[in-house]
Design a protein around this motif. Structure first.
Motif, PDB file in Angstrom:
ATOM      1  N   ASN A  33       0.852  -1.180   0.000  1.00 44.34           N
ATOM      2  CA  ASN A  33       0.000   0.000   0.000  1.00 44.34           C
ATOM      3  C   ASN A  33       0.897   1.242   0.000  1.00 44.34           C
ATOM      4  O   ASN A  33       1.821   1.356   0.801  1.00 44.34           O
ATOM      5  CB  ASN A  33      -0.932   0.011   1.203  1.00 44.34           C
ATOM      6  CG  ASN A  33      -1.972  -1.089   1.122  1.00 44.34           C
ATOM      7  OD1 ASN A  33      -2.474  -1.408   0.041  1.00 44.34           O
ATOM      8  ND2 ASN A  33      -2.284  -1.703   2.251  1.00 44.34           N
ATOM      9  N   ARG A 159      -4.982  -2.578  -8.779  1.00 45.58           N
ATOM     10  CA  ARG A 159      -3.650  -1.974  -8.765  1.00 45.58           C
ATOM     11  C   ARG A 159      -3.352  -1.298 -10.105  1.00 45.58           C
ATOM     12  O   ARG A 159      -2.725  -0.235 -10.154  1.00 45.58           O
ATOM     13  CB  ARG A 159      -2.594  -3.033  -8.483  1.00 45.58           C
ATOM     14  CG  ARG A 159      -2.620  -3.615  -7.076  1.00 45.58           C
ATOM     15  CD  ARG A 159      -2.349  -2.573  -6.011  1.00 45.58           C
ATOM     16  NE  ARG A 159      -2.141  -3.194  -4.701  1.00 45.58           N
ATOM     17  CZ  ARG A 159      -2.143  -2.526  -3.556  1.00 45.58           C
ATOM     18  NH1 ARG A 159      -2.353  -1.215  -3.563  1.00 45.58           N
ATOM     19  NH2 ARG A 159      -1.940  -3.155  -2.413  1.00 45.58           N
ATOM     20  N   GLN A 162      -5.110   1.926 -10.009  1.00 40.68           N
ATOM     21  CA  GLN A 162      -4.362   2.860  -9.171  1.00 40.68           C
ATOM     22  C   GLN A 162      -3.165   3.440  -9.925  1.00 40.68           C
ATOM     23  O   GLN A 162      -2.908   4.653  -9.870  1.00 40.68           O
ATOM     24  CB  GLN A 162      -3.888   2.158  -7.901  1.00 40.68           C
ATOM     25  CG  GLN A 162      -4.979   1.839  -6.894  1.00 40.68           C
ATOM     26  CD  GLN A 162      -4.429   1.113  -5.674  1.00 40.68           C
ATOM     27  OE1 GLN A 162      -3.273   0.715  -5.639  1.00 40.68           O
ATOM     28  NE2 GLN A 162      -5.268   0.951  -4.659  1.00 40.68           N
ATOM     29  N   ALA A 311       2.086   0.869  -7.356  1.00 38.72           N
ATOM     30  CA  ALA A 311       0.955   0.013  -7.730  1.00 38.72           C
ATOM     31  C   ALA A 311       1.377  -1.081  -8.704  1.00 38.72           C
ATOM     32  O   ALA A 311       0.824  -2.184  -8.687  1.00 38.72           O
ATOM     33  CB  ALA A 311      -0.157   0.866  -8.334  1.00 38.72           C
ATOM     34  N   GLY A 314       2.238  -4.431  -7.127  1.00 36.56           N
ATOM     35  CA  GLY A 314       1.097  -5.305  -6.880  1.00 36.56           C
ATOM     36  C   GLY A 314       0.649  -6.029  -8.135  1.00 36.56           C
ATOM     37  O   GLY A 314       0.267  -7.211  -8.085  1.00 36.56           O
TER      38      GLY A 314
END
Length: 476
Positions: A33, A159, A162, A311, A314
């Motif tokens: 995160n 992700r 994001q 991101a 991920g």
């Protein structure tokens, strides 16, 4: 209709179970995160920052603090037509389209189609029971509606969304930075041009006096009062001053040409009317270094790029896990187009699949390593951008501090040179010296006036550079 109800009753529990499974799985997101990187923020600037209560104009039109109508109009035209700004706007549009495209992967894909085929099957084909061992020729009409959906069980798509969103925000910050840079370039070239205007006026005014001095010196030589050396010295000073005028015209022309390009206009036909005075620069408050983190668009762009890179870690890690998909179709199929829409000719199918990597030859780990390295690079770039921003402000604060002191000293030098010229004139009028002494005094005065004008121009340019270093805003 009875068959329809039975099919719906049979399929409903499965659809509900599949939906609940999707919801429960979609809460998981692999990868780190993101948190904005921490950077050091000194409590104050090293260089002296003058106190000021001047307010930034509304709408990011910071150039209005100079109170110059010509500059205001040039900035307005540049913001509307500069090619670099138009390119940056296109980049923002591209990034927004990418974000919307990636976001669409969170929703099912539904397609409709139609197909018509005529088929012949062999007599001795496998499982030839429907036609009792005979060859068969038939038509096949289909009207299918297909659906496919990837369950975002591990957050791979989220992700990606994001990352795309952060990238779009980075391009928006880039656009603000380009606008700031273009506006600063216009103001810098404009005050470089105005400095040349003021210098040309000073030199041309002095040129008249030097031409008169040469005539007086030449007349004295012809009457045998002075040697030819004095005439040649006066001629040399006069020629040097004429050459200086031409050099200043080059500086002015090139600045004018640069402004035309910044405005997105051809150089031919573009003219800025001359002005012979330079204004005093406004005093801009610098605030504290921490303010830059929220003001400078290049810092915002670097931070958003770091978020996008985070991101992507991920996304790379999610490739290790199974990719779960739902597929299905519904529609009609018949050998006779007239009866294709009968309920008995309806077709439907739903399937779920999961595909997990077993052996990829190290590709997945390499992708994760690449994503992590890209993130470290973006964090390093962000920290460098912040430190460079601090340096930019410190550089301009130092420049303005010492230029102010230099300007005061040069003003004193100009006053001293004027007094020296007066003394030389008085001594010439009383016959104590030749007029060449007056010419030398005029040359010294011209030199100091030029330097004073140049320092004032540099103060204006440094003020523009400080505003750019502050991100185009202050006091907020």
């Amino acid at each position: 209709m009875k068959h329809s109800s039975e099919r719906l009753a049979f399929a409903a529990p499965r659809l509900i179970s599949a939906g609940l499974l999707c919801v429960s799985l979609s809460g998981c997101m692999v990868g780190p995160n993101y948190h904005a990187p921490a950077v050091p923020a000194p409590p104050s600037y090293k260089e002296p920052a003058p106190a000021s209560t001047i307010a930034v104009p509304a709408g990011e039109t910071w150039w209005k603090v100079f109170n110059d109508a010509t500059l205001d109009e040039l900035e307005k035209q540049a913001i509307a037509a500069n090619p670099d700004i138009q390119i940056a706007v296109a980049h923002v549009d591209q990034a927004d389209a990418v974000r919307r495209s990636v976001h669409s992967a969170q929703l099912p894909t539904v397609t409709a189609g139609a197909s018509v085929s005529r088929n012949r099957e062999a007599q001795q084909r496998p499982n030839n029971g429907n036609t009792y061992g005979h060859a068969a020729t038939y038509n096949d009409f289909q009207l299918p509606l297909s659906l496919s959906y990837e369950i975002d069980a591990w957050g791979r798509i989220r992700r990606m969304v994001q990352s795309a969103t952060a990238s779009q925000q980075a391009t928006e910050a880039d656009l603000r930075f380009v606008r700031l840079s273009v506006a600063a370039s216009v103001a810098t070239d404009y005050y470089t041009l105005r400095e040349a205007d003021a210098d040309i006026n000073i030199v041309q005014t002095t040129l008249v006096d030097l031409e008169r001095g040469y005539e007086i010196t030449n007349n004295q030589f012809r009457r045998g009062l002075i040697s030819e050396l004095a005439v040649r010295q006066a001629q040399t000073i006069l020629d040097q001053t004429r050459a200086r005028v031409e050099a200043l015209h080059i500086q002015r022309s090139q600045s004018e040409h640069a402004i035309a390009v910044l405005l997105g206009r051809p150089v031919a036909g573009f003219v800025i009317v001359e002005a012979i005075t330079l204004p005093r620069p406004p005093v801009i408050p610098a605030g504290v270094p921490a303010d830059l983190l929220g003001r400078r668009p290049d810092i915002a762009s670097a931070e958003r790029s770091a978020a996008a890179a985070s991101a992507q870690i991920g996304v790379a890690r999610a490739a290790y896990l199974p990719q779960i998909s739902l597929t299905g179709f519904a529609g009609y199929e018949s050998t006779n187009p007239a009866s294709i829409l009968n309920w008995q000719n309806s077709i439907a199918s739903m399937a779920a699949s999961a595909v997990a990597p077993i052996f990829t030859g190290g590709r997945l780990k390499a992708n994760v390593d690449q994503a992590q390295a890209s993130y470290r690079e973006s964090v390093g770039q962000y920290e460098k951008t912040v430190l460079t921003a601090y340096q930019d402000v410190e550089d301009q604060l130092a420049a303005l501090h010492y230029l102010s002191r230099q300007f005061d000293a040069e003003n004193n030098a100009v006053a001293d040179a004027k007094r020296a010229e007066e003394i030389a004139n008085n001594r010439y009028n009383t016959g104590l010296v030749s007029y060449l002494d007056v010419v030398f005094a005029q040359q010294t005065l011209l030199s100091n006036q030029e330097i004073s004008t140049q320092v004032q121009g540099q103060r204006l340019v440094a003020t523009v550079a400080l505003i750019r270093a502050l991100g185009g805003s202050w006091n907020k």
